[in-house]
Design a protein around this motif. Structure first.
Motif, PDB file in Angstrom:
ATOM      1  N   ASP A   1       0.846  -1.199   0.000  1.00 29.35           N
ATOM      2  CA  ASP A   1       0.000   0.000   0.000  1.00 29.35           C
ATOM      3  C   ASP A   1       0.883   1.251   0.000  1.00 29.35           C
ATOM      4  O   ASP A   1       1.951   1.275   0.631  1.00 29.35           O
ATOM      5  CB  ASP A   1      -0.891   0.050   1.248  1.00 29.35           C
ATOM      6  CG  ASP A   1      -2.070  -0.916   1.163  1.00 29.35           C
ATOM      7  OD1 ASP A   1      -2.289  -1.499   0.083  1.00 29.35           O
ATOM      8  OD2 ASP A   1      -2.749  -1.097   2.198  1.00 29.35           O
ATOM      9  N   THR A   2       0.394   2.279  -0.677  1.00 28.46           N
ATOM     10  CA  THR A   2       1.135   3.544  -0.714  1.00 28.46           C
ATOM     11  C   THR A   2       0.342   4.615   0.032  1.00 28.46           C
ATOM     12  O   THR A   2      -0.827   4.436   0.330  1.00 28.46           O
ATOM     13  CB  THR A   2       1.357   4.005  -2.169  1.00 28.46           C
ATOM     14  OG1 THR A   2       0.088   4.237  -2.764  1.00 28.46           O
ATOM     15  CG2 THR A   2       2.136   2.947  -2.951  1.00 28.46           C
ATOM     16  N   VAL A   3       1.027   5.736   0.312  1.00 23.50           N
ATOM     17  CA  VAL A   3       0.400   6.813   1.086  1.00 23.50           C
ATOM     18  C   VAL A   3       0.489   8.129   0.333  1.00 23.50           C
ATOM     19  O   VAL A   3       1.580   8.532  -0.081  1.00 23.50           O
ATOM     20  CB  VAL A   3       1.109   6.997   2.453  1.00 23.50           C
ATOM     21  CG1 VAL A   3       0.423   8.094   3.264  1.00 23.50           C
ATOM     22  CG2 VAL A   3       1.150   5.703   3.229  1.00 23.50           C
ATOM     23  N   GLY A   4      -0.639   8.787   0.186  1.00 23.85           N
ATOM     24  CA  GLY A   4      -0.669  10.192  -0.219  1.00 23.85           C
ATOM     25  C   GLY A   4      -0.330  10.453  -1.674  1.00 23.85           C
ATOM     26  O   GLY A   4      -0.133   9.529  -2.478  1.00 23.85           O
ATOM     27  N   TYR A   5      -0.259  11.773  -1.999  1.00 23.09           N
ATOM     28  CA  TYR A   5       0.040  12.204  -3.359  1.00 23.09           C
ATOM     29  C   TYR A   5       1.383  11.664  -3.826  1.00 23.09           C
ATOM     30  O   TYR A   5       2.369  11.684  -3.078  1.00 23.09           O
ATOM     31  CB  TYR A   5       0.078  13.732  -3.426  1.00 23.09           C
ATOM     32  CG  TYR A   5      -1.276  14.378  -3.288  1.00 23.09           C
ATOM     33  CD1 TYR A   5      -2.281  14.149  -4.217  1.00 23.09           C
ATOM     34  CD2 TYR A   5      -1.536  15.232  -2.223  1.00 23.09           C
ATOM     35  CE1 TYR A   5      -3.520  14.755  -4.086  1.00 23.09           C
ATOM     36  CE2 TYR A   5      -2.772  15.848  -2.087  1.00 23.09           C
ATOM     37  CZ  TYR A   5      -3.766  15.605  -3.032  1.00 23.09           C
ATOM     38  OH  TYR A   5      -4.977  16.201  -2.911  1.00 23.09           O
ATOM     39  N   GLY A   6       1.376  11.213  -5.074  1.00 22.02           N
ATOM     40  CA  GLY A   6       2.612  10.753  -5.678  1.00 22.02           C
ATOM     41  C   GLY A   6       3.072   9.406  -5.144  1.00 22.02           C
ATOM     42  O   GLY A   6       4.152   8.944  -5.507  1.00 22.02           O
ATOM     43  N   SER A   7       2.271   8.814  -4.256  1.00 20.88           N
ATOM     44  CA  SER A   7       2.602   7.486  -3.699  1.00 20.88           C
ATOM     45  C   SER A   7       4.058   7.433  -3.237  1.00 20.88           C
ATOM     46  O   SER A   7       4.801   6.511  -3.572  1.00 20.88           O
ATOM     47  CB  SER A   7       2.355   6.382  -4.743  1.00 20.88           C
ATOM     48  OG  SER A   7       1.007   6.397  -5.144  1.00 20.88           O
ATOM     49  N   ARG A   8       4.453   8.459  -2.498  1.00 21.46           N
ATOM     50  CA  ARG A   8       5.868   8.578  -2.154  1.00 21.46           C
ATOM     51  C   ARG A   8       6.331   7.610  -1.082  1.00 21.46           C
ATOM     52  O   ARG A   8       7.529   7.493  -0.820  1.00 21.46           O
ATOM     53  CB  ARG A   8       6.171  10.015  -1.702  1.00 21.46           C
ATOM     54  CG  ARG A   8       6.016  10.992  -2.827  1.00 21.46           C
ATOM     55  CD  ARG A   8       7.081  10.803  -3.893  1.00 21.46           C
ATOM     56  NE  ARG A   8       8.292  11.462  -3.498  1.00 21.46           N
ATOM     57  CZ  ARG A   8       8.668  12.646  -3.958  1.00 21.46           C
ATOM     58  NH1 ARG A   8       7.936  13.269  -4.857  1.00 21.46           N
ATOM     59  NH2 ARG A   8       9.787  13.203  -3.537  1.00 21.46           N
ATOM     60  N   PHE A   9       5.401   6.946  -0.439  1.00 21.98           N
ATOM     61  CA  PHE A   9       5.789   5.979   0.591  1.00 21.98           C
ATOM     62  C   PHE A   9       5.027   4.683   0.335  1.00 21.98           C
ATOM     63  O   PHE A   9       3.822   4.707   0.085  1.00 21.98           O
ATOM     64  CB  PHE A   9       5.448   6.505   1.984  1.00 21.98           C
ATOM     65  CG  PHE A   9       5.743   5.513   3.081  1.00 21.98           C
ATOM     66  CD1 PHE A   9       7.029   5.373   3.586  1.00 21.98           C
ATOM     67  CD2 PHE A   9       4.738   4.691   3.596  1.00 21.98           C
ATOM     68  CE1 PHE A   9       7.306   4.438   4.586  1.00 21.98           C
ATOM     69  CE2 PHE A   9       5.009   3.762   4.591  1.00 21.98           C
ATOM     70  CZ  PHE A   9       6.300   3.643   5.091  1.00 21.98           C
TER      71      PHE A   9
ATOM     72  N   THR B   1       9.588  11.745   4.078  1.00 19.02           N
ATOM     73  CA  THR B   1       9.374  10.608   4.969  1.00 19.02           C
ATOM     74  C   THR B   1      10.533  10.544   5.958  1.00 19.02           C
ATOM     75  O   THR B   1      11.698  10.667   5.560  1.00 19.02           O
ATOM     76  CB  THR B   1       9.327   9.298   4.138  1.00 19.02           C
ATOM     77  OG1 THR B   1       8.130   9.301   3.376  1.00 19.02           O
ATOM     78  CG2 THR B   1       9.355   8.070   5.040  1.00 19.02           C
ATOM     79  N   GLY B   2      10.188  10.376   7.231  1.00 19.71           N
ATOM     80  CA  GLY B   2      11.241  10.268   8.238  1.00 19.71           C
ATOM     81  C   GLY B   2      11.393  11.522   9.082  1.00 19.71           C
ATOM     82  O   GLY B   2      12.140  11.530  10.058  1.00 19.71           O
ATOM     83  N   THR B   3      10.678  12.581   8.729  1.00 16.87           N
ATOM     84  CA  THR B   3      10.765  13.806   9.542  1.00 16.87           C
ATOM     85  C   THR B   3      10.215  13.513  10.941  1.00 16.87           C
ATOM     86  O   THR B   3       9.143  12.914  11.076  1.00 16.87           O
ATOM     87  CB  THR B   3       9.949  14.932   8.874  1.00 16.87           C
ATOM     88  OG1 THR B   3      10.486  15.166   7.572  1.00 16.87           O
ATOM     89  CG2 THR B   3      10.000  16.210   9.691  1.00 16.87           C
ATOM     90  N   PRO B   4      10.914  13.911  12.004  1.00 24.53           N
ATOM     91  CA  PRO B   4      10.450  13.574  13.349  1.00 24.53           C
ATOM     92  C   PRO B   4       9.160  14.289  13.732  1.00 24.53           C
ATOM     93  O   PRO B   4       8.924  15.431  13.333  1.00 24.53           O
ATOM     94  CB  PRO B   4      11.611  14.006  14.255  1.00 24.53           C
ATOM     95  CG  PRO B   4      12.416  14.963  13.453  1.00 24.53           C
ATOM     96  CD  PRO B   4      12.213  14.608  12.014  1.00 24.53           C
ATOM     97  N   VAL B   5       8.351  13.608  14.520  1.00 27.40           N
ATOM     98  CA  VAL B   5       7.068  14.131  14.983  1.00 27.40           C
ATOM     99  C   VAL B   5       6.727  13.362  16.263  1.00 27.40           C
ATOM    100  O   VAL B   5       7.230  12.236  16.455  1.00 27.40           O
ATOM    101  CB  VAL B   5       5.994  13.939  13.870  1.00 27.40           C
ATOM    102  CG1 VAL B   5       5.833  12.484  13.474  1.00 27.40           C
ATOM    103  CG2 VAL B   5       4.664  14.560  14.254  1.00 27.40           C
TER     104      VAL B   5
END
Ligand SMILES: *Cc1c(COP(=O)(O)O)cnc(C)c1O
Length: 366
Positions: free
Chosen positions: A252-260, A285-289
């Motif tokens: 499965d991919t996530v969001g616009y452009g299927s970047r993940f 992807t990978g930005t801390p939160v």
């Protein structure tokens, strides 16, 4: 119900950070730099917490008027000086001190009719090559100002380009020393980075330091140092909530452009925060939160109103769980704005200043 996103301003952090500037330069006076609407925090919102400063420095005349409207009677310095001759009238009326960085500004002063002579800060271009007189022209500019009846007092100022980095300040200090050697007047050289890193040197802290980003808990020399190293506290929290949760299957991919793409089953949360709130779209992807105060990462592209986060480290998270984009999270957790900025290829300054007008702002304790 409004969207759950909000920015919180923390007055105690502001006061703490200002005290840090004082501690770094104990015998100097401190300008609290509140340009750009107090680095996005809001001049009115930070005023009480920073009123222990010796003065406020900014560059927009309308912001100077707002400070006077708060009944601030102390010094206000216009860091870029006047933009046109009639600005001098406002300087006279509001008692604003102003930088003089070019010949035109001296011409305007010479032609200005005022009952109250002005205090000016003559700016040396010691190597930044933005504003200021070059060293060869500095003394002549000083001499011209010195004979003007419109000028009461001349102070000297310069600005460092590399106080936060490997080049350092030695080359600019040398130019400063030579150009200012036998001139009288109070002196101001240091921004936050120079105040934190070099203010042990009396010549660097001089009479006034200019504490901008550090007042807001931003770390000017991140990632070489972090908030804990300099004992700074975030003055702004950007927080929101989970709007939805999705269970991804492998592939499965996530969001616009299927970047993940999920490689294994993965629970993700959808956060009510996007680039139209000022969260950088460049965050990969990978930005801390933080979710419920637990550190995790973003996945996929940031969209206008939403972004998505990995809930792997936070299995208890559900719709409504608290998300900290930067600043203070629940349970004493903290996420530095500089970490998020670094992931986006920028600096904390830009993120603070870019929180969008649609984000409601709350001041702690109000
Ligand atoms: C913005 C500014 C400062 C403050 O810089 P920080 O890095 O935020 O501390 C100081 N001096 C001048 C002239 C500025 O424009």
């Amino acid at each position: 119900m409004p969207r759950p996103i909000e920015a919180r301003i923390h007055p105690r952090a502001l006061t703490h950070n200002l005290a840090r500037a004082r501690a770094c330069a104990p015998d100097a006076r401190v300008w609290a730099v509140v340009k750009a609407n107090a680095y996005g925090h809001g001049v009115e919102r930070v005023f009480d917490a920073l009123r222990g400063a010796d003065g406020f420095a900014l560059l927009d005349l309308a912001e100077a008027e707002r400070l006077r409207a708060l009944d601030w009677r102390g010094p206000i310095l216009l860091l870029e000086g006047c933009f046109e001759p009639r600005d001098l009238e406002l300087c006279s009326r509001l008692g604003l001190w102003h930088v003089v960085h070019c010949t035109e500004q001296i011409d305007w002063l010479a032609a200005h009719k005022t009952h109250t002579p002005h205090r000016v800060f003559l700016k040396l271009n010691s190597g930044m090559n933005r504003l200021g007189f070059r060293p060869q022209a500095f003394r002549a500019a000083w001499a011209r100002l010195n004979v003007l009846p419109q000028v009461e007092e001349i102070s000297l100022v310069t600005h460092f380009s590399d106080a936060d980095g490997p080049r350092g300040i030695a080359h600019q200090l040398a130019a400063w020393a030579e150009a200012t050697a036998d001139l009288p007047g109070e002196r101001s050289l240091s921004n936050s980075a120079a105040t934190l890193r070099f203010a042990q040197d009396a010549g660097v802290r001089a009479d006034w330091v200019r504490a901008g980003i550090m007042s807001y808990g931003g770390v000017p020399d991140f990632p070489e140092h972090d908030m804990a190293h300099w004992d700074l506290q975030p003055a702004m929290t950007l927080r929101s909530k989970l709007l939805a949760v999705q269970d991804l299957q492998p592939g499965d991919t996530v969001g616009y452009g299927s970047r993940f793409t999920a490689e294994a089953p993965l629970r993700i949360g959808v956060v009510a925060c996007g680039y139209a709130d000022g969260y950088p779209r460049h965050c990969p992807t990978g930005t801390p939160v933080l979710v419920d105060g637990v550190r995790t990462r973003t996945v996929g592209r940031v969209s206008m109103d939403m972004l998505t986060v990995d809930l792997g480290p936070v299995p208890q998270a559900r719709m409504g769980s608290e998300v900290t984009l930067w600043g203070h999270g629940p349970g004493g957790s903290v996420l530095g704005i500089d970490e998020v900025a670094q992931a986006a290829g920028t600096i904390g300054y830009e993120l603070m200043c870019a929180v969008a007008p649609r984000v409601p702002v709350v001041v702690d304790g109000d």
